[in-house]
Structures are given as C-alpha cells and as structure tokens.
Design a protein around this motif. Structure first.
Motif, PDB file in Angstrom:
ATOM      1  N   ALA A 409       0.834  -1.200   0.000  1.00  0.00           N
ATOM      2  CA  ALA A 409       0.000   0.000   0.000  1.00  0.00           C
ATOM      3  C   ALA A 409       0.873   1.256   0.000  1.00  0.00           C
ATOM      4  N   LEU A 410       2.002   1.205   0.726  1.00  0.00           N
ATOM      5  CA  LEU A 410       2.923   2.350   0.747  1.00  0.00           C
ATOM      6  C   LEU A 410       3.467   2.656  -0.640  1.00  0.00           C
ATOM      7  N   GLU A 411       3.897   1.606  -1.337  1.00  0.00           N
ATOM      8  CA  GLU A 411       4.459   1.783  -2.668  1.00  0.00           C
ATOM      9  C   GLU A 411       3.409   2.330  -3.631  1.00  0.00           C
ATOM     10  N   ASN A 412       2.215   1.768  -3.593  1.00  0.00           N
ATOM     11  CA  ASN A 412       1.165   2.208  -4.506  1.00  0.00           C
ATOM     12  C   ASN A 412       0.787   3.670  -4.268  1.00  0.00           C
ATOM     13  N   GLU A 413       0.757   4.076  -3.012  1.00  0.00           N
ATOM     14  CA  GLU A 413       0.420   5.465  -2.700  1.00  0.00           C
ATOM     15  C   GLU A 413       1.530   6.408  -3.145  1.00  0.00           C
ATOM     16  N   ALA A 414       2.781   6.014  -2.930  1.00  0.00           N
ATOM     17  CA  ALA A 414       3.908   6.841  -3.375  1.00  0.00           C
ATOM     18  C   ALA A 414       3.907   6.977  -4.889  1.00  0.00           C
ATOM     19  N   ARG A 415       3.625   5.876  -5.590  1.00  0.00           N
ATOM     20  CA  ARG A 415       3.574   5.919  -7.054  1.00  0.00           C
ATOM     21  C   ARG A 415       2.467   6.856  -7.526  1.00  0.00           C
ATOM     22  N   SER A 416       1.323   6.796  -6.862  1.00  0.00           N
ATOM     23  CA  SER A 416       0.199   7.646  -7.253  1.00  0.00           C
ATOM     24  C   SER A 416       0.507   9.121  -7.028  1.00  0.00           C
TER      25      SER A 416
END
Length: 880
Positions: A409-416
C-alpha cells in the motif's frame, strides 16, 4: 531544498464521500493493435501513440496492451526498435503487401465502404490555411510568444447569466462538418478556446469552447478536424471518450433557490448547477468541491449538474482557500488508513545482518546541510583523506526502497502521488511522516541506511573513481545552511576545514560544468514569513549562497554518475532501462523571438549557433544582474527552453550540459528517484534488463504530477501575495513592467515579486495603445513609451482575495488641477479612448482585475519548484 515539516498546518482529515466510479473501460484486443500498424505500414509507433489511438485510460488497460505487445513480438508480428518504439516485422509487412489491395487484412467491411464513399473535396492539412486565405498581419500578444497563455475573457452563458432572464437564448445548434477524426487530450487555454493534443497531428488543434462538449482539462476526446483558422488547425469535439477528473472547485452562489458553483480555474468555461438536495450542507459563499454527475447533451446550453462532495468553509479564509487549491489540483488531503498502518508498523531498529551486507561509513566524518526548520534529511555528505593524498567524498541518500517494498500500500500510494507538494504554509508529503521525518530521515547521531555514490577527487575537482552501493552511515552534525555559510565565510568552528575544502572542490566542479556548456539563470524565489494562523507577515526573495550551491554541485555529480553507470552497462541497443531526467534543446524559432526581445533592451545575442548558445545566455545572465530588466529577461529566457521531464530515453540534459542525467538524490519526495534506486540496485546485483514500457509509463505519470505540483505551488504563492498586499492598500512601491497586453500592463513589485495589473485606460496623462511588434505601450498624443523592464512607481489600488488578483495604479505626480482636468475629459469621452478593454471580467464580475487570469505569477512560473526542496520561511537546496 528541504521543505517545511509535514506537521505544518494541514487541511481537515475528514473523509469526503467518494463519487461513483466510472464504468469499466472497454477491453482491448490484439486485432485492434495490429489494425493500427497495418494502417501505418513501415511506420514506427510509440506506446504513447498506440495508447492514445486505443483510448487507454486505466492501469488494467495498460497492462493488457503491454501483454498484447509482448505476445505480438513473440509471434514475430511486431519488432521492438528501442525503448517503447514498435513497427511491423519485415515478414508482417510482406504479408500485408501481398494482401488484396481492396481489403487490407484486418480491415472491417464498413471501413472499406466508408473509404470508397468518402468525398473527394480537399481538406486543409493541420497548420495550413485553406485556399485563398492569408495570414493576418501583426504579431501575437507578447506573452504567447514566450509560452504564456494570453488572458482572454468572454461573457458567460451559464449559471446566473440566465438567472434573471425572461427568455434565455435557445440552445445553439452546432454545425457538424466532415473531416478526419483523431483522438487527443484536452488542454484548456482560456475561457474562449482549448487545444487538443494528439500524436496523430503535427500541430495542436484549437477547439472553441462552444464546440468542446463540456470537455475539461485532461479529458480524452474524439475530434473532427475542420480546416484551419488564423494559421492554426481547428476542430470540433464529437465525443468525450474519458473524463479524467469531472470535479470542479469554486465558490457556491445561491440565489432564489438556484445554486451554481463558479470555478476558481479561470480557464474553465462553464458553471456547475447544484440542486438543493445536492448541497450537502454547503452555504452561499462557501468554497466547495463539486463532482459533476450530468453533462448536457450536444447542442444544449444548460450548465452541467453536480453534487457537493466537500465543503471548505467561507471563501477568503486561509484554510478554505489553501484547501480549495489542494482540491482544485487533485492533491490528497490524507493518507489512506492502510498506508499509515503500514508505515507505523515498521521498526526503528536496524538488523545486524542488514548492516553486515553494507559498506560501513559510520566511522567517517559525515554531516547534513539543510534549512533551519527542515525535518526530512534525505542526503548527507562524508569526507576523508586517502593515503594517496586525494579526498573521498560520499553522497549518501536515504535508502527509502529498503522500507517501501513493491506491491505494498505504501508503494502504490507513493507511485500515485509521485512527488511531495510544497505549498506556502504546508507540505503534502509523498510518504507518511513516520518514514519521511523518521526512519528515512538522516538525523544526526543515529545509524541510518543509505544508498551512496562515493567519489575519489583531488582538490582541483578531478574525478578519479566512482563507487555506487548500499551503505550505513552515522551523521556527526546537522548543519543549517546559515551555519555552513558562516564556516565558508571564515568562522573557525567544528568542521570548518571540511566544509571549506568541499566548497572549493564544488566550485571547481561548477566551473567545469560551465566550460562544457551548462547554462545558468538564477531565478528568484519568493518566500513568506507567516504567523501562527498562516497569515503572511512578510514576503522576500530567497538568496542562494555558496552553501546552497555546494550541496547542489555534489547532488548533480551523484545524479550524473548514476545515469552514466547504467547507460554504459550495455554497449548496444536496447540499453539497460533507466529513469533519466532529460532536457531537450530549445526550439530555434523561440530562441530568435527571445533574441529580438532582448535586442529591445540593447542586448545583441547570437543564438543560431548551438555551440555558442550557452555562452551567449550565460554572458547575458551576468550583464543583467542588478538591472531593472533582470527578472523579466531571465524569466523569458527560461520560457524559451524546453521543460525537463522523466523518460527512459537517454537524450541528455541540455541545460546542465550532461549527456546522461538521472534523479537519484531525493527519494523521500520524488518517486522517480525511488525507481532509479530500484533499477540501480537490480543492475548492481547482476540483474537482467528490465522491461521498458511500464517504466516509461511511470515516467510520464511522474512528469504530469510534477507539473501539477508546480501549478499548485504557484497558486498558493499568488494567494499569499494577494493576502499580504490587502494590508498595504494605498501604499507605494517600486515595480518593473513584467507583461503587456491590449487591455493593461502587469507590474511586479521589486522587493516582494507581487504582480498586479494597471489598466491601459487608467494610465494617466494620455491614451495608450499596445505596439505588439516592439513589446511596448505608446501614448497617442505624447508618444510616451512604456516597455518591458521599465521601472515605475505604483500604488496598491485594490486586491481581491477570492479571485487572487491585484490592481495597481500608476503614481501620478502631476498637479491636482491637471489630474482633475484629465478626469473630466475622460468622463466626457465616455471613460477612455473609445476602445472597450478586452480584459472585462467574466460572469458578471465588475472590472478586469489585476494579476494573471490563469493564476500564474510571472516571476515564479518559470522557476522549477518541483526540482528543489524549499521550506516555510527559510532557505533550502535547489535541485535540477
């Protein structure tokens, strides 16, 4: 440059009801992809061109297209040229050529019939005038020559423009015309027209707003070309394929049981109707976010309808306006709960086995240099002398990817998010505070995990070797920029010798860059002093000193060497996939426009020779320092340059004169740096080449988010400048002419960079007209000339917080009787020269107002804030 702490004042964390998601995107087949290639035999097509023609709008669709491309390559139907470029294989082209000419393989029957029945009347190519038409005489508004949209207003035909009308106009019928259709993306320019950007045309296509079908910024549309106008291709939107973000931020106005939202975005050409049942507690005068749920059918002049999904409070207040800016640009108000939970669950303890697999720098002198109020320290410098007398200088960067794992979830939010956003009074971080200010921050006297570039240099800045890899450090000292600057200037204290030595080496590195052709323009950056409630107490221009430049040079060196390392890993194409920061050469025509403009100030530039371009611009930069025209010329010079972007194509960085350049040094606040870290680690461990298409898509997303963040930052600066001047009504300042239009001139106050407008009809002593070709105003009787860069005394006449505009008046020192006589003459003549100003405001508002209608501040629009880290009220590091 370090930024304010995420603990700065923030928007409310109250969750808003989410609008219903759009319908599932249509599936994409291999036949559709092959049809595009068969229609373009022998042509090389990029993934971007394919995705636009296919109408790709979702991540799932992108993954499907990538899968199809892989299979078609395996089937020997398509050939990957390099990066994300494809064409038909020779075998596939031969099969296509052998197919019957009446019916191409894969062509639909209706396509063949349409081609046979198509009219033979010639249609003007995009960018060409129809037969018999001539180009108009005269030039464009000055700002448009340098990449700034002109301010154009037109009467609104929605909302309260009809509220009191007994007989509203009947809906206009749009005339549909024949012509080719293309798919492109909408870019709103003014209230009057937009441009559709498409890979299928060489030039952007102008579409007037009454033919946009209520398309908004970023929407994907199908467009019918219909010739050209004034030398530009024009067209009509025939279908909105994808509405990127059908949300509007603005002021709610309620009258006689009717409610409309007037958009803050001055380029948006319609209001949004809200029924009483959809107000959700919002009141008249509130700043709101409305989700558009209904767009009128073609030919209707009704306003789109929507529902209020978030209320920010009464317009004009600090929290309401800043939160409205966040919503206007689609910035997040909080982290999802699962993201915060993932971050909080991470341990502060570093496992001994993790330290054992890293190069240990804990015994070497190491320190950070950041703004005084910074909380997130993402880079540190180490220094030690080697036995051969040379110096080992390490650039140590927070190892964010050690903590932020893929598919979390951290990675996906940072990517977004893709980037941290730095508004005047708050930061919207890319990563939660526990990571950005805690685990990853290179705080003093703590062991920290880092990814490092370590250089062996002599005192003349000559580089002998480079080492890249994972490390562990222990920072001995946390310097503020002011502390480091004192040591550079001679203060005898701890680490003075180390700081002075590194500064000398940095100056050598800088000199070498400029010798190779780097370009230097010191853009002026506005900073604010705020009280506890966010109200601006002062505005000033931040000064960059040697301490800032020293840090910048070592970051530039690290970024360059990381890019060079990956590029040289493979000697033949396709090269190993990497995230590059590229900056293309400027357009020759724009350069010549700038040279002509500079000539008006007495500067003669030879910009045709690319080899001498950097020398000419750098010499100009030195000459203009301290002169009234400095900021105007430097700002316009930067506008002539291409914009730096992220890509997998190693095209080099023109402004820095680097053949290869990446972003490696700020992973706490930039997602491309995280991608660079992952790729570099993969290759250092002997990994094979990484597929290029997904990385290229993330590069494009990051470039778009960076641009959006810069726009939001400019909007917050403009609001705070207007808020600051509301307490200075009637005061006089020295300003410089920073813009000229047919309806007014823009003046920028020298000491604080606040920009406002003086209407031409209000300039005392004469009636003035714009001389477009010479970038000046000329008095009809006196022949007085006012031009770019002129110093003027202005008085703050009025400010409008809601519209973020400033009105100035030119200080008039003439005798009172002369002023009174002129005012009487103006009244007798109808208030002016007989020409109605084009700057009349929209939507029933009185007056043209000051400031740019797009919310931009000319002194800031050229500066690349997303390439640096800044802090509230303080200095910081400037990143390229």
């Amino acid at each position: 440059m370090k930024q304010p702490s995420p603990s700065a004042p923030r928007a409310s964390r109250a969750k808003a009801p989410a609008p219903e998601s759009a319908a599932a995107a249509a599936p994409i087949s291999q036949d559709q992809i092959m049809r595009i290639f068969r229609d373009n035999p022998g042509k090389v097509l990029t993934y971007r061109q394919l995705s636009r023609r296919l109408g790709v709008t979702t991540k799932d669709q992108r993954e499907v297209v990538f899968a199809h491309l892989r299979e078609l390559r395996q089937q020997n139907q398509l050939l990957l040229i390099q990066n994300d470029e494809y064409r038909l294989t020779d075998e596939a082209q031969a099969a296509l050529a052998a197919a019957p000419k009446g019916r191409r393989k894969g062509a639909r029957k209706d396509e063949t019939e349409e081609a046979a029945e198509a009219p033979t009347t010639p249609v003007a190519e995009p960018g060409e005038l129809p037969p018999g038409k001539k180009l108009p005489r005269g030039g464009r508004v000055v700002e448009s020559e340098f990449g700034q949209d002109p301010v154009v207003h037109r009467r609104r035909e929605a909302g309260f423009d009809f509220a009191d009308a007994d007989d509203p106009q009947a809906p206009r019928r749009r005339r549909e015309s024949g012509g080719d259709t293309i798919v492109g993306t909408v870019a709103l320019a003014t209230e009057k027209y937009a441009f559709v950007i498409s890979e299928e045309t060489e030039n952007d296509v102008r579409v007037f707003t009454d033919r946009l079908r209520f398309a908004m910024q970023g929407d994907t549309v199908r467009l019918r070309l219909r010739g050209s106008r004034d030398g530009r291709p024009v067209g009509d939107v025939v279908e909105v394929l994808d509405r990127k973000r059908p949300e509007v931020v603005g002021r709610l106005q309620i009258r006689d049981h009717a409610a409309f939202v007037k958009a803050d975005n001055r380029k948006l050409y319609f209001d949004v109707y809200v029924s009483q049942d959809d107000l959700n507690g919002a009141e008249h005068g509130d700043k709101v976010l409305v989700h558009v749920t209904e767009f009128p059918e073609d030919g209707s002049d009704r306003s789109p309808a929507g529902v209020v999904v978030r209320t920010f409070g009464q317009a004009g207040g600090n929290e309401a306006e800043i939160n409205a800016i966040m919503a206007e640009f689609g910035l997040p108000f909080e982290f999802p709960a699962e993201v915060e939970a993932e971050a909080q669950a991470m341990s502060d303890t570093i496992a001994p086995e993790e330290i054992a697999r890293r190069r240990d720098f804990r015994h070497i002198t190491t320190f950070t240099i950041d703004p005084a109020d910074a909380k997130d320290f993402d880079d540190a410098l180490s220094i030690q002398q080697l036995e051969n007398g040379r110096w080992e200088i390490g650039v140590h960067i927070a190892d964010v990817t050690h903590y932020v794992k893929l598919d979390t979830a951290l990675e996906n939010e940072a990517r977004s998010r893709a980037t941290s956003v730095y508004l005047v009074d708050r930061v919207i971080p890319m990563l939660p505070e526990h990571l950005s200010n805690g685990l990853c921050s290179l705080r003093p006297n703590e062991d920290k995990l880092t990814f490092s570039a370590v250089f062996e240099l002599d005192e003349n800045g000559k580089l002998y070797s480079t080492w890249l890899g994972k490390t562990v450090i222990h920072s001995d000292r946390r310097f503020a920029y002011e502390d480091a600057q004192e040591r550079i200037e001679g203060l005898e204290s701890d680490y003075t010798q180390e700081v002075q030595l590194m500064n000398r080496i940095a100056k050598k590195l800088c000199a070498a860059r400029f010798k190779q052709g780097a370009i230097s323009f010191e853009t002026q950056e506005v900073k604010f002093r705020l009280d506890e409630d966010g109200k601006p107490l002062g505005v000033y221009v931040k000064e960059r000193k040697d301490a800032h430049k020293m840090i910048e040079e070592f970051m530039l060196l690290a970024n360059r060497k990381v890019a060079e390392f990956v590029f040289k890993l493979k000697k033949t194409k396709p090269r190993f996939t990497m995230v590059y920061r590229v900056h293309d050469s400027p357009d020759p025509e724009r350069l010549q426009n700038f040279a002509l403009f500079a000539k008006k100030f007495g500067y003669h530039l030879e910009l045709k020779d690319v080899q001498k371009l950097s020398t000419e611009l750098n010499d100009l930069n030195v000459e203009v320092v301290g002169r009234p025209e400095q900021n105007v010329l430097q700002t316009l010079a930067i506008r002539t340059m291409a914009k730096a972007t992220y890509t997998t194509d190693p095209r080099g960085h023109f402004g820095l004169a680097f053949e290869h350049y990446s972003h490696f040094t700020s992973p706490i606040r930039r997602y491309p740096d995280m991608m660079a870290h992952r790729l570099l680690e993969h290759y250092l461990e002997g990994g094979k080449n990484v597929e290029v298409e997904p990385i290229e898509e993330e590069c494009k997303h990051s470039s778009e988010r960076e641009k959006l963040a810069a726009s939001a930052e400019r909007a917050s600066i403009k609001f705070k400048q207007v808020e600051f001047l509301q307490d200075h009504i009637g005061e006089q300042f020295t300003g410089v002419v920073s813009g000229l239009t047919e309806w007014g001139m823009y003046v920028e106050i020298a000491e604080n960079k606040c920009e406002g407008m003086i209407r031409i009809s209000d300039i005392p002593g004469d009636f003035f007209e714009l001389d477009k070709d010479n970038y000046r105003l000329v008095g009809q009787r006196s022949k007085r000339i006012i031009q770019f860069g002129d110093e003027l005394q202005v008085e703050v006449k009025a400010v409008n917080l809601l519209d973020r505009t400033i009105d100035f008046a030119l200080v008039d020192d003439r005798p009172d009787e002369v002023k009174q006589r002129e005012q009487q003459e103006r009244r007798d003549n109808g208030g002016g020269s007989g020409r109605s100003p084009r700057g009349s405001s929209r939507g029933g508002k009185s007056g043209g107002g000051g400031g740019r209608a797009d919310g931009k501040n000319s002194s800031n629009s050229a500066s690349s804030r997303s390439e640096r880290k800044g802090s509230k009220g303080g200095g910081g590091k400037r990143r390229r």
